[in-house]
Design an enzyme around this catalytic site. Structure first.
Site, PDB file in Angstrom:
ATOM      1  N   HIS A  93       7.601  -2.510   9.931  1.00 13.22           N
ATOM      2  CA  HIS A  93       6.706  -2.872   8.755  1.00 13.22           C
ATOM      3  C   HIS A  93       7.917  -2.259   7.796  1.00 13.22           C
ATOM      4  O   HIS A  93       7.838  -2.880   6.451  1.00 13.22           O
ATOM      5  CB  HIS A  93       5.684  -2.188   8.531  1.00 13.22           C
ATOM      6  CG  HIS A  93       4.503  -2.909   7.490  1.00 13.22           C
ATOM      7  ND1 HIS A  93       4.413  -4.144   7.420  1.00 13.22           N
ATOM      8  CD2 HIS A  93       4.280  -2.385   6.656  1.00 13.22           C
ATOM      9  CE1 HIS A  93       3.861  -4.116   6.564  1.00 13.22           C
ATOM     10  NE2 HIS A  93       3.356  -3.576   5.798  1.00 13.22           N
ATOM     11  N   ASP A 117       6.679  -5.639  13.702  1.00 12.81           N
ATOM     12  CA  ASP A 117       5.883  -4.781  12.292  1.00 12.81           C
ATOM     13  C   ASP A 117       5.715  -3.068  13.027  1.00 12.81           C
ATOM     14  O   ASP A 117       5.524  -2.549  11.975  1.00 12.81           O
ATOM     15  CB  ASP A 117       4.695  -6.202  12.353  1.00 12.81           C
ATOM     16  CG  ASP A 117       4.210  -5.117  10.330  1.00 12.81           C
ATOM     17  OD1 ASP A 117       4.788  -5.661   9.661  1.00 12.81           O
ATOM     18  OD2 ASP A 117       3.361  -4.409  10.986  1.00 12.81           O
ATOM     19  N   LEU A 163       0.552  -1.043  -0.190  1.00 12.35           N
ATOM     20  CA  LEU A 163      -0.283  -0.174   0.063  1.00 12.35           C
ATOM     21  C   LEU A 163       1.072   1.280   0.049  1.00 12.35           C
ATOM     22  O   LEU A 163       2.141   1.159   0.775  1.00 12.35           O
ATOM     23  CB  LEU A 163      -0.926  -0.007   0.741  1.00 12.35           C
ATOM     24  CG  LEU A 163      -2.142   0.982   1.310  1.00 12.35           C
ATOM     25  CD1 LEU A 163      -2.873   0.647   0.316  1.00 12.35           C
ATOM     26  CD2 LEU A 163      -2.474   0.538   2.784  1.00 12.35           C
ATOM     27  N   SER A 193       3.375  -7.119   2.091  1.00 12.29           N
ATOM     28  CA  SER A 193       2.712  -6.476   2.273  1.00 12.29           C
ATOM     29  C   SER A 193       1.022  -6.669   1.768  1.00 12.29           C
ATOM     30  O   SER A 193       0.212  -7.871   1.007  1.00 12.29           O
ATOM     31  CB  SER A 193       2.299  -4.839   3.052  1.00 12.29           C
ATOM     32  OG  SER A 193       1.692  -4.288   3.664  1.00 12.29           O
ATOM     33  N   GLN A 194      -0.178  -5.365   1.564  1.00 12.39           N
ATOM     34  CA  GLN A 194      -0.934  -6.015   0.788  1.00 12.39           C
ATOM     35  C   GLN A 194      -0.967  -6.191  -0.421  1.00 12.39           C
ATOM     36  O   GLN A 194      -1.423  -7.288  -0.805  1.00 12.39           O
ATOM     37  CB  GLN A 194      -1.776  -4.475   0.924  1.00 12.39           C
ATOM     38  CG  GLN A 194      -2.664  -3.725  -0.630  1.00 12.39           C
ATOM     39  CD  GLN A 194      -3.200  -2.992  -0.788  1.00 12.39           C
ATOM     40  OE1 GLN A 194      -4.295  -2.167   0.127  1.00 12.39           O
ATOM     41  NE2 GLN A 194      -3.122  -1.974  -1.868  1.00 12.39           N
TER      42      GLN A 194
END
Ligand SMILES: *[C@@H]1O[C@H](CO)[C@@H](O)[C@H](O)[C@H]1NC(C)=O
Ligand SMILES: *[C@@H]1O[C@H](CO)[C@@H](O)[C@H](O)[C@H]1NC(C)=O
Ligand SMILES: *[C@@H]1O[C@H](CO)[C@@H](O)[C@H](O)[C@H]1NC(C)=O
Ligand SMILES: *[C@@H]1O[C@H](CO)[C@@H](O)[C@H](O)[C@H]1NC(C)=O
Ligand SMILES: *[C@@H]1O[C@H](CO)[C@@H](O)[C@H](O)[C@H]1NC(C)=O
Length: 327
Positions: free
Chosen positions: A308, A253, A61, A127-128
């Protein structure tokens, strides 16, 4: 419903989202060169020349290919000659587009790479992007993915306040975001496609339907096989074509909530985290997880001390959790 400033440029928003937009430099030049690396590197050890499978990278994202420059260096150094493609699609704010639309776009981009790789390819999906990739594995009946590396990806969904959400939906908290996300309007945003309110979150509003997520999620509940659909059996078979599933994440994260979602763990109705093996989708083997684990094809690589936005640049993490699976 209150529609908040989703499309407006909020003042000072980059300050509130450290690292997410950073330097949006044109990066296509670097990517265009990558497919020619094998040609540019005649000095690569003969034993390895052509023997590393191509690697495809899918970003997360508000992110773009530029974030992966360190990862590219690491792969170049450890596996010279590897053809790496960082897909420059749905960058920045475009990453908020609905995930099914993104899956279609990424599918068109990966097909020609897979076709040129008879031995198969590896996916590194951040991630996404890890959800985009899992959907790709589900819908592509002829994919040839060997390692699917899921890099800090909310595979069982997200239920946490983050800067991303506060920017998008400033008046919502996680306990009431379902009102936005579980509407047809909300499902037009990628993050709502994997927003996962625990089963009893919304009882006060709707005592007769205890799992709004199951009814409303047009993406995660489908790829998880949690809500039945005509292609569920085919998607499960497609997903099981994968060579191995490498799950990477960790307790520091700071964005993925609960962080165990990176390992297919998630909250139960009491917001206690249950591990993958305790999840209904695992126990029912609804999309193939249990079969994969029984096959010895799931690798879990938890790592503390990584936030993250640094998963793709941490060298220790690369050497421990990624490099072994890129052969
Ligand atoms: C890959 O590594 C080699 C050797 O260090 C270097 O000469 C080359 O420029 C690198 N290629 C890329 C694309 O970083
Ligand atoms: C289930 O989802 C449909 C379509 O999004 C919606 O029209 C319906 O109101 C939802 N039902 C419940 C009980 O939330
Ligand atoms: C199911 O698969 C068929 C054939 O591949 C496709 O046309 C259709 O769109 C799929 N349906 C869903 C809900 O994905
Ligand atoms: C949640 O907690 C309540 C009260 O402690 C308990 O009765 C119930 O069984 C728990 N539910 C789950 C799914 O653990
Ligand atoms: C990389 O990860 C290791 C292992 O968690 C951690 O100890 C180290 O601080 C990280 N390095 C950086 C530069 O963040």
């Amino acid at each position: 419903m209150e529609v908040v400033g989703v499309c407006a440029e909020p003042s000072g928003w980059s300050g509130s989202m450290p690292g997410l937009w950073r330097q949006r430099l044109p990066s296509a030049w670097a990517l265009l060169l990558l497919p020619f690396l094998p040609l540019l590197m005649p000095a690569a050890p003969a034993a390895h020349r052509g023997s590393y499978k191509p690697v495809i990278v899918v970003h997360g994202l508000f992110d773009s290919s530029y974030s992966f420059r360190h990862l590219l260096d690491y792969i170049n150094e450890t596996h010279p000659g590897t053809v790496v493609t960082v897909l420059d699609l749905f960058d920045g704010r475009e990453s908020l587009r609905p995930l099914w639309e993104q899956v279609q776009g990424f599918r068109e981009a990966v097909v020609p790479i897979m076709e040129k790789a008879p031995e198969g390819v590896h996916l590194i999906c951040y991630s996404q992007g890890g959800l985009v990739c899992r959907a790709l594995l589900s819908v592509m009946d002829n994919h040839n993915v060997d390692s699917f590396i899921s890099l800090s990806s909310p595979q069982m969904g997200q239920y946490g306040d983050t800067d991303y959400l506060k920017w998008l939906f400033p008046t919502s908290m996680r306990s009431n975001l379902y009102r936005v996300c579980y509407s047809p309007w909300g499902q037009e945003f990628s993050i709502c496609n994997y927003w996962h309110a625990p089963a009893n979150c919304c009882l006060h509003s709707d005592p007769h339907h205890d799992d709004l997520y199951l009814n409303a999620s047009s993406f995660l509940a489908l790829i998880n096989g949690e809500r039945d659909h005509p292609n569920a059996t085919a998607w499960r078979k497609n997903f099981l074509r994968v060579g191995r599933l490498v799950l990477i994440g960790g307790p520091d994260d700071g964005v993925i909530t609960p962080w165990q979602s990176s390992f297919f763990g998630f909250y139960d109705a009491n917001e206690t985290v249950l591990e993958m093996e305790e999840q209904p989708v695992y126990l029912r083997d609804s999309f193939g997880l249990k079969t994969l684990l029984a096959r010895g094809a799931i690798v879990r690589c938890p790592m503390a001390g990584i936030s993250h936005t640094t998963w793709h640049s941490n060298r220790t993490l690369y050497d421990t959790c990624i490099e072994p699976w890129l052969s």
